[in-house]
Design a protein around this motif. Structure first.
Motif, PDB file in Angstrom:
ATOM      1  N   ILE A   1       0.986  -1.183  -0.007  1.00  0.00           N
ATOM      2  CA  ILE A   1      -0.011  -0.286   0.318  1.00  0.00           C
ATOM      3  C   ILE A   1       0.594   1.378   0.154  1.00  0.00           C
ATOM      4  CG2 ILE A   1      -1.675   1.825   0.866  1.00  0.00           C
ATOM      5  CD1 ILE A   1      -2.960  -1.329  -0.062  1.00  0.00           C
ATOM      6  N   HIS A   2       1.681   1.455   1.356  1.00  0.00           N
ATOM      7  CA  HIS A   2       2.617   2.531   0.967  1.00  0.00           C
ATOM      8  C   HIS A   2       3.843   2.138   2.258  1.00  0.00           C
ATOM      9  CE1 HIS A   2       3.545   6.966   2.210  1.00  0.00           C
ATOM     10  NE2 HIS A   2       2.989   7.053   0.694  1.00  0.00           N
ATOM     11  N   ARG A   3       4.772   3.393   2.593  1.00  0.00           N
ATOM     12  CA  ARG A   3       5.645   2.521   3.306  1.00  0.00           C
ATOM     13  C   ARG A   3       4.781   3.174   4.608  1.00  0.00           C
ATOM     14  NH1 ARG A   3       8.456   6.738   5.861  1.00  0.00           N
ATOM     15  NH2 ARG A   3       8.979   9.462   4.578  1.00  0.00           N
ATOM     16  N   VAL A   4       5.592   2.471   5.524  1.00  0.00           N
ATOM     17  CA  VAL A   4       5.053   3.073   7.004  1.00  0.00           C
ATOM     18  C   VAL A   4       4.646   4.995   7.400  1.00  0.00           C
ATOM     19  CG1 VAL A   4       5.190   3.191   9.735  1.00  0.00           C
ATOM     20  CG2 VAL A   4       5.397   1.421   8.102  1.00  0.00           C
ATOM     21  N   PRO A   5       4.242   5.449   7.683  1.00  0.00           N
ATOM     22  CA  PRO A   5       4.529   6.659   8.084  1.00  0.00           C
ATOM     23  C   PRO A   5       5.099   7.101   8.534  1.00  0.00           C
ATOM     24  CG  PRO A   5       1.697   6.574   8.151  1.00  0.00           C
ATOM     25  CD  PRO A   5       2.648   5.561   7.970  1.00  0.00           C
ATOM     26  N   ASP A   6       5.737   8.142   8.774  1.00  0.00           N
ATOM     27  CA  ASP A   6       7.118   9.019   9.657  1.00  0.00           C
ATOM     28  C   ASP A   6       6.049  10.262   9.963  1.00  0.00           C
ATOM     29  OD1 ASP A   6       9.384   9.593  11.000  1.00  0.00           O
ATOM     30  OD2 ASP A   6      10.132  10.375   9.020  1.00  0.00           O
ATOM     31  N   ASN A   7       5.466  10.246  11.299  1.00  0.00           N
ATOM     32  CA  ASN A   7       4.798  11.160  11.622  1.00  0.00           C
ATOM     33  C   ASN A   7       4.609  11.834  10.608  1.00  0.00           C
ATOM     34  OD1 ASN A   7       3.822  12.516  13.906  1.00  0.00           O
ATOM     35  ND2 ASN A   7       5.328  13.668  14.069  1.00  0.00           N
ATOM     36  N   SER A   8       3.591  11.824   9.413  1.00  0.00           N
ATOM     37  CA  SER A   8       3.192  12.629   8.275  1.00  0.00           C
ATOM     38  C   SER A   8       1.606  12.492   8.100  1.00  0.00           C
ATOM     39  CB  SER A   8       3.995  12.327   6.801  1.00  0.00           C
ATOM     40  OG  SER A   8       3.086  12.059   5.950  1.00  0.00           O
ATOM     41  N   GLU A   9       0.722  13.374   8.133  1.00  0.00           N
ATOM     42  CA  GLU A   9      -0.536  13.925   7.997  1.00  0.00           C
ATOM     43  C   GLU A   9      -0.729  13.083   6.658  1.00  0.00           C
ATOM     44  OE1 GLU A   9      -3.988  16.402   7.766  1.00  0.00           O
ATOM     45  OE2 GLU A   9      -2.959  16.439   9.512  1.00  0.00           O
ATOM     46  N   MET A  10      -0.150  13.715   5.483  1.00  0.00           N
ATOM     47  CA  MET A  10      -0.120  12.622   3.837  1.00  0.00           C
ATOM     48  C   MET A  10      -0.080  11.679   3.832  1.00  0.00           C
ATOM     49  SD  MET A  10      -1.996  15.571   2.708  1.00  0.00           S
ATOM     50  CE  MET A  10      -1.751  14.783   0.948  1.00  0.00           C
ATOM     51  N   HIS A  11       0.953  10.815   4.215  1.00  0.00           N
ATOM     52  CA  HIS A  11       1.095   8.984   4.303  1.00  0.00           C
ATOM     53  C   HIS A  11      -0.628   8.702   4.819  1.00  0.00           C
ATOM     54  CE1 HIS A  11       6.240   9.879   3.685  1.00  0.00           C
ATOM     55  NE2 HIS A  11       4.701  10.388   2.641  1.00  0.00           N
ATOM     56  N   THR A  12      -0.562   9.285   5.779  1.00  0.00           N
ATOM     57  CA  THR A  12      -1.437   8.577   6.068  1.00  0.00           C
ATOM     58  C   THR A  12      -2.553   8.484   5.404  1.00  0.00           C
ATOM     59  OG1 THR A  12      -0.882   9.076   8.962  1.00  0.00           O
ATOM     60  CG2 THR A  12      -2.753   8.226   8.404  1.00  0.00           C
ATOM     61  N   LEU A  13      -2.919  10.048   5.394  1.00  0.00           N
ATOM     62  CA  LEU A  13      -4.150   9.830   3.915  1.00  0.00           C
ATOM     63  C   LEU A  13      -4.030   8.722   3.128  1.00  0.00           C
ATOM     64  CD1 LEU A  13      -4.227  13.479   4.086  1.00  0.00           C
ATOM     65  CD2 LEU A  13      -7.243  11.841   3.908  1.00  0.00           C
ATOM     66  N   CYS A  14      -2.411   9.049   2.662  1.00  0.00           N
ATOM     67  CA  CYS A  14      -2.798   8.000   1.365  1.00  0.00           C
ATOM     68  C   CYS A  14      -3.248   6.768   1.479  1.00  0.00           C
ATOM     69  CB  CYS A  14      -1.177   8.062   0.917  1.00  0.00           C
ATOM     70  SG  CYS A  14      -0.755   7.540  -0.715  1.00  0.00           S
ATOM     71  N   ILE A  15      -2.668   6.082   2.794  1.00  0.00           N
ATOM     72  CA  ILE A  15      -2.611   4.591   2.899  1.00  0.00           C
ATOM     73  C   ILE A  15      -4.632   4.318   3.530  1.00  0.00           C
ATOM     74  CG2 ILE A  15      -2.454   2.901   4.943  1.00  0.00           C
ATOM     75  CD1 ILE A  15       0.001   4.049   5.393  1.00  0.00           C
TER      76      ILE A  15
END
Length: 545
Positions: free
Chosen positions: A415-429
């Motif tokens: 799906i995506h790399r594990v977020p590094d305290n990133s809100e945008m990465h969280t949304l992407c997943i």
């Protein structure tokens, strides 16, 4: 029968009130030094040596001594024929008043800044054996003039015959300056002197006295001249493109009509810019970047850079150190010489000055060095972007890099790399899981994502088949639940919180491995932890590559 008389009158001036306003009208506490140096360095004074001392006086604390070996000051006590000491004591004996004055003596107000002290002592002698050695003591000028209403300090003038031990020149002791509260470092005073006073003069001058600065026990001999950015050479002797200077000053002039008379306004641009700001000590915190106005060589203050640089020059102001010289703007300076009085108005001199400054910058963008810089800078930016991409690629392919995945019949889907305290990465997943139908909701639809008004997502959701549908409600996304609290969100304006992980689960009410409730102020908000969703698995790159 009524009678009418006409009498010529003269306006009265409340000198004490004016003195107080001058003392309070300063943009920097050390503006007193700027005015003192202008007086001492003036070519009319003929001083070969200037000494500035800053020390802690045993009685008055932070104090200054200004000393020169120039022509000294005489006293006449006659307003129609004032001596130099009369001008020092009095108000507005200057060229602006139609009197003869020294090179930098336009308004005749600057020396009044020295009155911001607990005691002012002036010792002066012209060197003429037939003239008196003068000692002036001004007692409590600061407390007297800054009181409400201001009162006159006591002035005591002593004149005596000169002695063989006396030296020509003037010594001014400013005891307890600004209340004696602030002691300045050598670096603070030296920086101010070069960027705001005649010590940092931007023009070539024939008269260059030696200048010594002493702060407590440390003493320096200061060279006169502005600290321009200079051309930098590489090891092979070629010019370093990262620093661009105006090799030949750029000048523009235009004639304007003022009160029916033609006047020529001339502007000269000097300086340059650099990507290597550390080599020249450039920093907005040191007040030495951007664009400075120089009048008769004194770099008085910074201009709002982007209003004067024109439209063609595109470099960031903190990379720049420019000087624009314009002597004709001198009458337009405000009281403390920290700005132009009518900068935003329709004064023809000010408008012409601004226009000519922009034209100078436009011409600068046409020189070969500037064009070469832009070309090389674009190449460097592209190389940096490529390097950044390679670094990201290397990080993503590390064996221990973690990825959020889902298991399908076809195998593991990344799906995506594990977020590094990133809100945008969280949304992407989350959105990928939503598209795959892998969310642990009965229903969930993202209608809109926006950062407007502090709301992340407008969505409709149903927790399970026994829950009601929450339609078009605000949903907050965070990398960690704790960020929701740290960001100061209003719980009453949030219907659901979705995060990658929850740091302290004991602070929440647990419903399942992935669903918790945040109970606060009578409100219960569902909190979803994505990493604990039933279909989400975390794998290292080495496991999925």
């Amino acid at each position: 029968m009524e009678t009418t008389t006409s009498t010529k009158i003269k306006p009265q001036v409340h000198d004490l009130s004016t003195f107080k306003q001058i003392m309070e009208s300063r943009s920097h506490p050390l503006d007193m030094l700027r005015e003192g140096i202008s007086n001492m360095m003036a070519p009319e004074i003929g001083a070969s040596e200037l000494r500035i001392q800053h020390y802690s006086h045993p009685e008055y604390n932070a104090s200054f001594i200004l000393k020169d070996n120039g022509i000294g000051m005489s006293y006449t006590g006659n307003a129609e024929n004032p001596g130099r000491l009369d001008r020092f004591i009095g108000l507005a004996f200057s060229r602006a008043a139609g009197l003869s004055a020294d090179y930098w003596g336009w308004k005749g107000l600057g020396s009044k800044l020295m009155l911001n002290c607990n005691k002012l002592v002036v010792e002066t002698w012209t060197g003429n054996p037939d003239e008196k050695f003068i000692i002036l003591n001004i007692i409590n000028p600061r407390s007297s003039l800054l009181s409400e209403p201001p009162i006159a300090p006591d002035y005591y003038l002593t004149q005596r015959d000169s002695l063989p031990s006396d030296h020509k020149g003037t010594k001014i002791e400013v005891l307890g300056y600004d209340g004696g509260k602030k002691m300045y470092s050598m670096e603070e005073i030296e920086r101010y002197l070069y960027w705001n006073t005649a010590l940092g003069i931007t023009k070539d001058i024939s008269h260059k006295p030696q200048i010594f600065l002493k702060v407590n026990s440390e003493e320096k001999n200061l060279d006169i001249g502005f600290k321009y950015i200079t051309t930098q050479l590489l090891d092979d002797g070629s010019r370093d493109w990262r620093t661009v200077v105006i090799e030949n000053p750029i000048s523009k002039s235009e004639k304007v009509i003022i009160d029916g008379k033609e006047r020529e306004i001339k502007v000269t641009l000097k300086g340059g810019f650099t990507l290597d700001t550390g080599k020249f000590g450039l920093s907005p915190y040191r007040y030495n970047t951007g664009l400075r106005l120089s009048v008769k060589g004194i770099p008085y203050f910074q201009f709002p850079f982007y209003e004067y640089k024109g439209k063609k020059f595109q470099q960031y102001k903190d990379l720049c150190s420019f000087v624009v010289e314009c002597d004709e703007i001198e009458p337009k300076l405000n009281l403390d010489r920290s700005n132009i009085s009518n900068q935003m108005g329709d004064d023809p001199i000010v408008k012409t000055f601004k226009k000519l400054t922009s034209k100078c910058f436009d011409e600068f963008t046409e020189v070969d060095q500037y064009k070469e810089f832009e070309k090389n800078k674009r190449k460097e930016d592209e190389r940096n972007k490529a390097s950044a991409v390679r670094k990201r690629q290397a990080a993503l392919s590390k064996a221990n890099q973690e990825y959020a995945c889902v298991e399908t019949d076809e195998g593991t889907k990344v799906i995506h790399r594990v977020p590094d305290n990133s809100e945008m990465h969280t949304l992407c997943i989350f959105w990928k899981l939503e598209a795959l139908g892998r969310l642990p909701f009965e229903n969930f639809i993202t209608w809109e994502h926006t950062k407007k008004d502090g709301i992340d997502v407008i969505a409709s959701f149903q927790i399970d088949d026994e829950s009601s549908l929450e339609n078009f409600v605000p949903v907050e996304f965070e990398a960690t639940f704790e960020n929701f609290i740290n960001h100061g969100h209003n719980p009453k304006q949030t219907k659901c919180i979705i995060c990658w992980e929850i740091g302290n689960k004991s602070a929440l009410r647990k419903i399942s491995d992935f669903l918790y409730y945040y109970d606060i102020d009578g409100t219960s908000i569902p909190v979803y932890e994505i990493k604990s969703f039933p279909d989400v698995k975390i794998h290292n790159y080495s496991e999925i590559s």
